[in-house]
Design a protein around this motif. Structure first.
Motif, PDB file in Angstrom:
ATOM      1  N   LEU A  99      14.603 -55.913  55.418  1.00  0.00           N
ATOM      2  CA  LEU A  99      15.343 -57.119  55.032  1.00  0.00           C
ATOM      3  C   LEU A  99      14.452 -58.362  54.922  1.00  0.00           C
ATOM      4  O   LEU A  99      14.505 -59.072  53.918  1.00  0.00           O
ATOM      5  CB  LEU A  99      16.481 -57.342  56.031  1.00  0.00           C
ATOM      6  N   ILE A 150      22.355 -57.534  50.629  1.00  0.00           N
ATOM      7  CA  ILE A 150      22.344 -58.518  51.713  1.00  0.00           C
ATOM      8  C   ILE A 150      21.125 -59.425  51.606  1.00  0.00           C
ATOM      9  O   ILE A 150      21.214 -60.641  51.789  1.00  0.00           O
ATOM     10  CB  ILE A 150      22.375 -57.805  53.087  1.00  0.00           C
ATOM     11  N   LEU A 183      22.749 -72.736  49.579  1.00  0.00           N
ATOM     12  CA  LEU A 183      24.045 -72.922  50.229  1.00  0.00           C
ATOM     13  C   LEU A 183      23.953 -73.488  51.643  1.00  0.00           C
ATOM     14  O   LEU A 183      24.781 -74.272  52.053  1.00  0.00           O
ATOM     15  CB  LEU A 183      24.811 -71.594  50.260  1.00  0.00           C
ATOM     16  N   ILE A 238      25.513 -61.738  58.153  1.00  0.00           N
ATOM     17  CA  ILE A 238      25.310 -60.330  58.512  1.00  0.00           C
ATOM     18  C   ILE A 238      23.825 -60.054  58.731  1.00  0.00           C
ATOM     19  O   ILE A 238      23.429 -59.346  59.651  1.00  0.00           O
ATOM     20  CB  ILE A 238      25.866 -59.404  57.407  1.00  0.00           C
ATOM     21  N   ALA A 239      22.984 -60.683  57.890  1.00  0.00           N
ATOM     22  CA  ALA A 239      21.537 -60.465  58.023  1.00  0.00           C
ATOM     23  C   ALA A 239      21.022 -60.970  59.363  1.00  0.00           C
ATOM     24  O   ALA A 239      20.019 -60.461  59.876  1.00  0.00           O
ATOM     25  CB  ALA A 239      20.805 -61.165  56.877  1.00  0.00           C
ATOM     26  N   ALA A 275      21.561 -67.823  49.558  1.00  0.00           N
ATOM     27  CA  ALA A 275      22.208 -68.692  50.535  1.00  0.00           C
ATOM     28  C   ALA A 275      21.201 -69.645  51.159  1.00  0.00           C
ATOM     29  O   ALA A 275      21.456 -70.840  51.288  1.00  0.00           O
ATOM     30  CB  ALA A 275      22.893 -67.852  51.615  1.00  0.00           C
ATOM     31  N   CYS A 279      26.939 -62.504  53.742  1.00  0.00           N
ATOM     32  CA  CYS A 279      25.779 -61.613  53.765  1.00  0.00           C
ATOM     33  C   CYS A 279      24.651 -62.219  54.601  1.00  0.00           C
ATOM     34  O   CYS A 279      23.976 -61.522  55.355  1.00  0.00           O
ATOM     35  CB  CYS A 279      25.273 -61.360  52.344  1.00  0.00           C
ATOM     36  N   PHE A 280      24.477 -63.534  54.463  1.00  0.00           N
ATOM     37  CA  PHE A 280      23.415 -64.198  55.224  1.00  0.00           C
ATOM     38  C   PHE A 280      23.689 -64.075  56.719  1.00  0.00           C
ATOM     39  O   PHE A 280      22.784 -63.792  57.512  1.00  0.00           O
ATOM     40  CB  PHE A 280      23.323 -65.672  54.810  1.00  0.00           C
ATOM     41  N   SER A 301      21.428 -61.880  48.558  1.00  0.00           N
ATOM     42  CA  SER A 301      22.441 -62.884  48.900  1.00  0.00           C
ATOM     43  C   SER A 301      21.887 -63.877  49.914  1.00  0.00           C
ATOM     44  O   SER A 301      22.106 -65.090  49.791  1.00  0.00           O
ATOM     45  CB  SER A 301      23.686 -62.214  49.490  1.00  0.00           C
ATOM     46  N   SER A 302      21.177 -63.363  50.915  1.00  0.00           N
ATOM     47  CA  SER A 302      20.635 -64.262  51.936  1.00  0.00           C
ATOM     48  C   SER A 302      19.628 -65.219  51.332  1.00  0.00           C
ATOM     49  O   SER A 302      19.586 -66.400  51.691  1.00  0.00           O
ATOM     50  CB  SER A 302      19.947 -63.468  53.048  1.00  0.00           C
ATOM     51  N   LEU A 320      28.185 -64.631  49.683  1.00  0.00           N
ATOM     52  CA  LEU A 320      26.747 -64.853  49.920  1.00  0.00           C
ATOM     53  C   LEU A 320      26.506 -65.319  51.350  1.00  0.00           C
ATOM     54  O   LEU A 320      25.630 -64.812  52.054  1.00  0.00           O
ATOM     55  CB  LEU A 320      26.195 -65.902  48.949  1.00  0.00           C
ATOM     56  N   MET A 321      27.323 -66.288  51.799  1.00  0.00           N
ATOM     57  CA  MET A 321      27.144 -66.792  53.162  1.00  0.00           C
ATOM     58  C   MET A 321      27.426 -65.680  54.166  1.00  0.00           C
ATOM     59  O   MET A 321      26.736 -65.553  55.181  1.00  0.00           O
ATOM     60  CB  MET A 321      28.076 -67.988  53.423  1.00  0.00           C
TER      61      MET A 321
END
Lengths: 321, 308
Positions: free
Chosen positions: A189, A103, A114, B48-49, A110, B45-46, A106-107, B42-43
């Motif tokens: 995180l 996570i 993204l 979810i974070a 992003a 996961c973001f 990925s964040s 990816l988005m």
């Protein structure tokens, strides 16, 4: 002409004299800086020594049993073996990493590539905000919100998958190694996101554009260019996150169910090295005080090595960037 | 001439290029699909974070505001009993205790931290490298270990739980954080500025005072404020050494009350009123921390703007 230059020459030699004089008389400044630095070094030395000293009786009493043994009676006279605590510490950290690493990375991707540019700073500030929340608040949150969620939803679901067999066996009461791992994942995180964002952001644009110009899709650029290039730095971020999870105390103490036993499943209650020091220090009697200091010593050795390793990785990443 | 060119054997690279282009064209649909899936993952996961953050903030506001009132923020705590289960009193002395411990710890840690940062930024010896490593490792050392340290070196000799022990623990915790932040901002000072000072014949101390420190100030101040914010929320070391106090206490040599400690103690209370009040304490704590972090941002942003 020569005559008129003379005084200025004299003047500059005067200046030079004063400069050289000032250079030698600047010792106090160096002294103060060195003093502060060595003072801190000395404090760290005393800190290590104090833990070692407090743990010494327990080390003499238990020897290697301290690491390999499983007997631990709080408030008793020993023998003390912290194997269960070490196991719980590693298990909760592993759960936290399993959740937070995918996570987190990925964040970071992003956030960098993204999210619409307008929201990038806001997103980064939100992640920073997550880091500013103190650990006792995460503990409180885990206690009030995650405990019921876990015992009503997550644990029955997981138990359904394995038919209440290992690793999802035992009573579904919320408090568990699993819950501690989940709370830890939230807490590490921000560390993982922030540091991997830093290392990914220095991947040369040429490489990224090179990949795109060869006709690679965005996911191919992510997995074949960006992640391999920033591999070392991301490893550093993960190890730093692990170091934080290993040493986290209060939040874990609030949700793990504080109970020293060999873990039988992820639903077992337990206690990590740090959480046990926190929960038992107040009423430590007999030889327990020294045994708790020995836990502190084990924790110090583990976290110091993990942090040193993280430092090596991040320095290497910086050197190659 | 043109005949000769057409008669040349075809360059193998054209074939290879054609193959690659064909394969790329054939797979582009699949690759785009995978790419889209990957990007939405990816988005996802973001997002979810961000869920836990939203949940924590919602809980703090929802449950915290319900617990907070003027009396709650200013009164002394009272111990509820079976007859008066809702008599929880306030957290005034805990707010005061938190501010006292944090400020005094900062007072000790800031000069040492900034000087250490200056040393680490300027010195190049092996000793400096070693101290730099120690500083970095200390930023990641679990705070509870400093509680053990303060217990052994302050509580045991003085035979008394005290705010002082908390100040020692938090002070040692803050120094490496301040030093690291300062070192980074000192290193960011352009060497041309320092060299200009040297060329004017200024001594090192003069350069540090008139050039390095002022230029690096935004970063240093931000680091200091952030370390204060971090220390304010620390519970583990405080739990071991400051004891508990139900009274107004300005004396750091005596047991003292603190917000994070109160949050922890209330969360495990047998009285529902105290358990609910834990959210009020937590909200007060987080608000104070946020004020510090926001000030840090504003200060650094404003000072940077003034520089230009």
């Amino acid at each position: 002409m020569m005559q008129t230059k003379e005084p200025s020459f004299n003047g500059s030699s005067e200046v030079a004299e004063r400069v050289s004089h000032s250079a030698t008389s600047d010792r106090p400044y160096k002294f103060v800086l060195k003093g502060a630095a060595f003072f801190f070094g000395a404090v760290v030395l005393v800190f290590v020594w104090s833990v070692l000293q407090a743990a010494w009786p327990a080390l003499r009493q238990n020897g290697f049993h301290l690491i390999t043994g499983t007997s631990w009676v709080a408030g008793g006279n020993g023998p003390f073996g912290a194997f269960a605590l070490i196991a719980d510490t590693l298990i909760t950290t592993l759960i936290a990493l399993l959740i937070a690493v995918p996570i987190g990375i990925s964040s970071a991707l992003a956030l960098l590539f993204l999210v619409p540019p307008k929201f990038r700073t806001i997103g980064a500030s939100l992640v920073e905000l997550l880091a500013a929340v103190p650990s006792v608040v995460y503990g409180l949150w885990g206690l009030w919100y995650l405990t019921p969620w876990l015992s009503h939803t997550v644990q029955p679901f997981l138990a359904g998958i394995t038919g209440s067999q290992f690793p999802f066996s035992g009573p579904q009461q919320g408090f568990s190694l699993l819950l501690a791992g989940i709370v830890l994942s939230v807490m590490i995180l921000p560390t993982i996101v922030a540091i991997s964002r830093d290392v990914i952001s220095v991947v040369p644009v040429d490489l990224i554009e090179g990949g795109l110009s060869l006709g690679a899709t965005r996911s191919q650029v992510f997995t074949k260019v960006i992640l391999p290039t920033s591999k070392t730095g991301i490893m550093g971020a993960i190890v730093l996150g692990a170091g934080r999870a290993l040493g986290e105390t209060i939040a874990v103490a609030m949700v793990i169910g504080s109970n020293i036993q060999m873990p039988k499943s992820l639903f077992s209650t337990g206690g990590t090295l740090a959480s046990t020091i926190a929960t038992e220090f107040g009423d430590a009697s007999g030889n327990t005080g020294a045994a708790l200091a020995a836990l502190a010593l084990i924790l110090m050795v583990i976290t110091a090595s993990v942090n040193a390793f993280a430092r090596v990785l991040t320095n290497r990443a910086k050197a190659t960037a | 001439m043109t005949d000769l060119l057409t008669q040349l054997p075809p360059d193998p690279i054209y074939d290879r290029r054609k193959q690659i282009q064909e394969r790329a064209a054939k797979t582009i649909g699949r690759r785009t699909l995978i790419s889209r899936a990957y990007i939405s993952m990816l988005m996802g996961c973001f997002i979810i974070a961000l869920i836990p953050l939203g949940s924590v903030i919602y809980a703090l506001i929802n449950k915290g505001i319900a617990a907070i009132s003027w009396t709650f923020l200013t009164a002394l705590p009272s111990q509820p009993n079976l007859m008066q289960q809702d008599a929880i009193g306030g957290i005034g002395n805990a707010i005061l205790g938190t501010i006292i411990i944090d400020l005094l710890a900062g007072l000790v840690a800031v000069p040492i931290g900034v000087l250490l940062g200056l040393y680490l930024a300027e010195a190049t010896s092996r000793v400096a490298d070693f101290l730099r490593a120690i500083t970095e490792i200390m930023t990641g050392i679990p705070s509870i270990l400093l509680g053990v340290f303060a217990y052994e070196y302050v509580v045991v000799p003085t035979k008394q739980f005290s705010g002082l022990a908390g100040i020692v623990a938090l002070g040692v915790l803050m120094v490496p954080v301040i030093a690291k932040a300062s070192e980074i901002s000192f290193r960011g000072v352009p060497s041309t500025l320092r060299e200009a000072g040297l060329a004017l014949g200024a001594r090192d101390s003069k350069i540090a005072k008139s050039i390095t420190l002022p230029v690096a100030a935004p970063g240093v101040i931000t680091g200091v404020l952030l370390s204060l914010a971090r220390a304010m929320g620390e519970t583990a070391p405080i739990l071991l050494v400051v004891g508990a106090s139900g009274a107004w206490n300005f004396n750091p040599l005596k047991p003292i009350s603190a917000l994070p400690l109160l949050t922890y103690n209330y969360s495990g209370s047998q009285y529902p009123s105290q358990r609910a009040a834990a959210w009020g304490v937590a909200l007060a704590l987080v608000t104070m921390i946020l004020i510090l972090s926001l000030t840090a941002r504003i200060v650094s942003a404003r000072m940077r703007r003034e520089k230009r």
